[in-house]
Scaffold this motif. Structure first.
Motif, PDB file in Angstrom:
ATOM      1  N   THR A   2      38.807   7.702  32.452  1.00  0.00           N
ATOM      2  CA  THR A   2      39.081   6.691  33.691  1.00  0.00           C
ATOM      3  C   THR A   2      39.834   7.605  34.588  1.00  0.00           C
ATOM      4  OG1 THR A   2      38.951   4.593  32.504  1.00  0.00           O
ATOM      5  CG2 THR A   2      40.079   4.699  34.626  1.00  0.00           C
ATOM      6  N   THR A   6      41.545   5.067  39.630  1.00  0.00           N
ATOM      7  CA  THR A   6      40.667   4.014  39.802  1.00  0.00           C
ATOM      8  C   THR A   6      40.851   3.291  38.222  1.00  0.00           C
ATOM      9  OG1 THR A   6      38.932   5.256  41.005  1.00  0.00           O
ATOM     10  CG2 THR A   6      38.091   3.387  39.741  1.00  0.00           C
ATOM     11  N   ARG A  54      29.165   6.789  35.218  1.00  0.00           N
ATOM     12  CA  ARG A  54      29.898   6.821  36.153  1.00  0.00           C
ATOM     13  C   ARG A  54      30.357   5.547  36.782  1.00  0.00           C
ATOM     14  NH1 ARG A  54      24.829   8.653  38.334  1.00  0.00           N
ATOM     15  NH2 ARG A  54      23.582   7.042  39.364  1.00  0.00           N
ATOM     16  N   LEU A  58      34.822   1.887  37.076  1.00  0.00           N
ATOM     17  CA  LEU A  58      35.070   0.781  37.738  1.00  0.00           C
ATOM     18  C   LEU A  58      35.048  -0.696  37.142  1.00  0.00           C
ATOM     19  CD1 LEU A  58      32.500   1.841  40.353  1.00  0.00           C
ATOM     20  CD2 LEU A  58      34.924   1.682  40.960  1.00  0.00           C
ATOM     21  N   GLU A 130      33.524  10.773  41.176  1.00  0.00           N
ATOM     22  CA  GLU A 130      35.073  10.324  41.835  1.00  0.00           C
ATOM     23  C   GLU A 130      34.691   9.779  43.330  1.00  0.00           C
ATOM     24  OE1 GLU A 130      34.329  14.433  43.172  1.00  0.00           O
ATOM     25  OE2 GLU A 130      34.202  13.540  41.144  1.00  0.00           O
ATOM     26  N   CYS A 133      32.967   6.355  43.200  1.00  0.00           N
ATOM     27  CA  CYS A 133      33.818   5.293  42.764  1.00  0.00           C
ATOM     28  C   CYS A 133      34.551   4.948  43.958  1.00  0.00           C
ATOM     29  CB  CYS A 133      34.571   5.747  41.730  1.00  0.00           C
ATOM     30  SG  CYS A 133      33.663   5.838  39.905  1.00  0.00           S
ATOM     31  N   GLU A 137      34.711   1.256  45.711  1.00  0.00           N
ATOM     32  CA  GLU A 137      35.945   0.492  45.504  1.00  0.00           C
ATOM     33  C   GLU A 137      36.305  -0.100  47.274  1.00  0.00           C
ATOM     34  OE1 GLU A 137      38.498  -0.329  43.554  1.00  0.00           O
ATOM     35  OE2 GLU A 137      38.697   0.811  41.979  1.00  0.00           O
TER      36      GLU A 137
END
Length: 382
Positions: A2, A6, A54, A58, A130, A133, A137
């Motif tokens: 992870t 995140t 990926r 999340l 990254e 993500c 977010e």
């Protein structure tokens, strides 16, 4: 692992629609072994597995769902054995992205009515997960505020093969923008105007919303669709699921999620977007595939497909020979020697039952050939 910035969110539920056959990548992509099963982004990992990977930062894996057909469900189960069996949602028949995504929303709502859900295609490439993500977010935060969110792609060139999102005013300093409209695939000159204006993003069909907001909007705009969906959801975890699906599913229209909900909601100011720049490609055709792989000093890309093991490798294959040739995309299953002499800008795909040769600039027209074969009843080649 992870990402340090995140953490998986217990209330976030990603879904992966995995039903398309990828006609523009035929004959590499077939109905019974489609594009998302191929390692077209990096050796050793199918596009589907790369998508799941990926999404891990999340959401916990038990929150991730795949929507697919009954024919492909066993294939997906083998490819993603870590996914709980109940997390593969099977459509009785393909009806485009609208019903597929709506089905997932209704099922997730029976598990967690407060859930935020995201929809992410199974067959795209993301070079910088990254950054992906981080964009998602931000979209989750927008969804929690009641918006129907999309993650758009900052365009790098005029592209006629993608739809576009016209963004409006910024929503404070959140990194989000109101969506003015969704635009169909444009002609080149119009696509150039879009990119030059700085007001447009590519539409990658990445969506995020609270399931209750989505279902309420669906009920308001398409009440019959919503009611049929609720009938299916009510029976989903019971022994009546198959009977109800067989009876109700055919009543749902074949429609893309943009037409079903996102376009009308955008007109009412319900949709917002997060611009993303994370090395995205939908690997939409062989020309795009060649660009992703990069090629050798002559721009040639060789893709060797091991049909026996259904695994893909990218290397200088011993069964492909080129002389004085440039900018070729060559796909070979290794069953025979493929040679090219003095040619440029071609796609050559050689499988056990099909040989495809086309100008690289006409790569999107491969879909037209598949459509012709379907009309001719040549299902054995599709």
């Amino acid at each position: 692992m992870t990402d340090a910035k995140t953490s998986p969110r217990a209330g976030f539920y990603p879904i992966i629609p995995a039903g398309g056959s990828g006609k523009r990548l035929w004959p590499l992509s077939r109905a019974n072994y489609p594009k998302f099963m191929r390692a077209l982004g990096a050796p050793g990992s199918s596009l589907l597995r790369a998508t799941l990977t990926r999404l891990r930062p999340l959401a916990p894996e038990e929150n991730t769902y795949v929507v697919t057909s009954g024919v492909l469900a066993p294939l997906i189960s083998r490819e993603l054995p870590e996914l709980p069996a109940g997390n593969i949602l099977v459509e009785p028949a393909p009806r485009e992205s609208g019903p597929a995504i709506a089905l997932a929303a209704a099922v997730i709502a029976t598990i967690d009515p407060e859930a935020v859900m995201g929809s992410f295609a199974a067959d795209h490439v993301v070079r910088h997960p990254e950054r992906f993500c981080a964009a998602v977010e931000t979209a989750i935060k927008g969804a929690e505020d009641g918006n129907l969110m999309t993650v758009g792609i900052t365009p790098t060139r005029p592209e006629t093969g993608y739809g576009y999102i016209r963004r409006g005013s910024a929503i404070g300093d959140t990194g989000m923008f109101r969506v003015e409209e969704f635009v169909e695939k444009p002609k080149y000159e119009l696509a150039k105007e879009y990119v030059d204006s700085g007001e447009y993003l590519w539409n990658a069909s990445f969506f995020v919303w609270r399931v209750q907001v989505f279902l309420e909007e669906l009920q308001k705009r398409e009440p019959e669709f919503h009611d049929n969906l609720q009938i299916i959801a009510a029976a989903w975890w019971s022994d009546e699921r198959e009977e109800v699906l067989a009876r109700v599913w055919p009543n749902l229209p074949k429609i893309a999620i943009e037409y079903l909900l996102m376009e009308p909601a955008a007109r009412d100011g319900m949709v917002a977007t997060v611009p993303g720049d994370f090395g995205w490609s939908d690997v939409g055709d062989y020309h795009a595939l060649g660009e992703i792989q990069g090629g050798d000093e002559n721009g040639n890309v060789i893709i060797e497909v091991d049909a026996a093991r259904e695994a893909d490798r990218y290397r200088s294959a011993s069964d492909v020979r080129m002389s004085d040739s440039k900018n070729l995309v060559v796909v070979s299953d290794g069953s025979r020697l493929v040679t090219a002499i003095g040619v440029e800008d071609l796609v050559i795909v050689d499988t056990s039952d099909v040989l495809l040769v086309c100008d690289r600039s006409r790569a999107q027209d491969v879909k037209k050939m598949v459509d012709e074969l379907e009309k001719a009843g040549a299902a054995e080649y599709i």
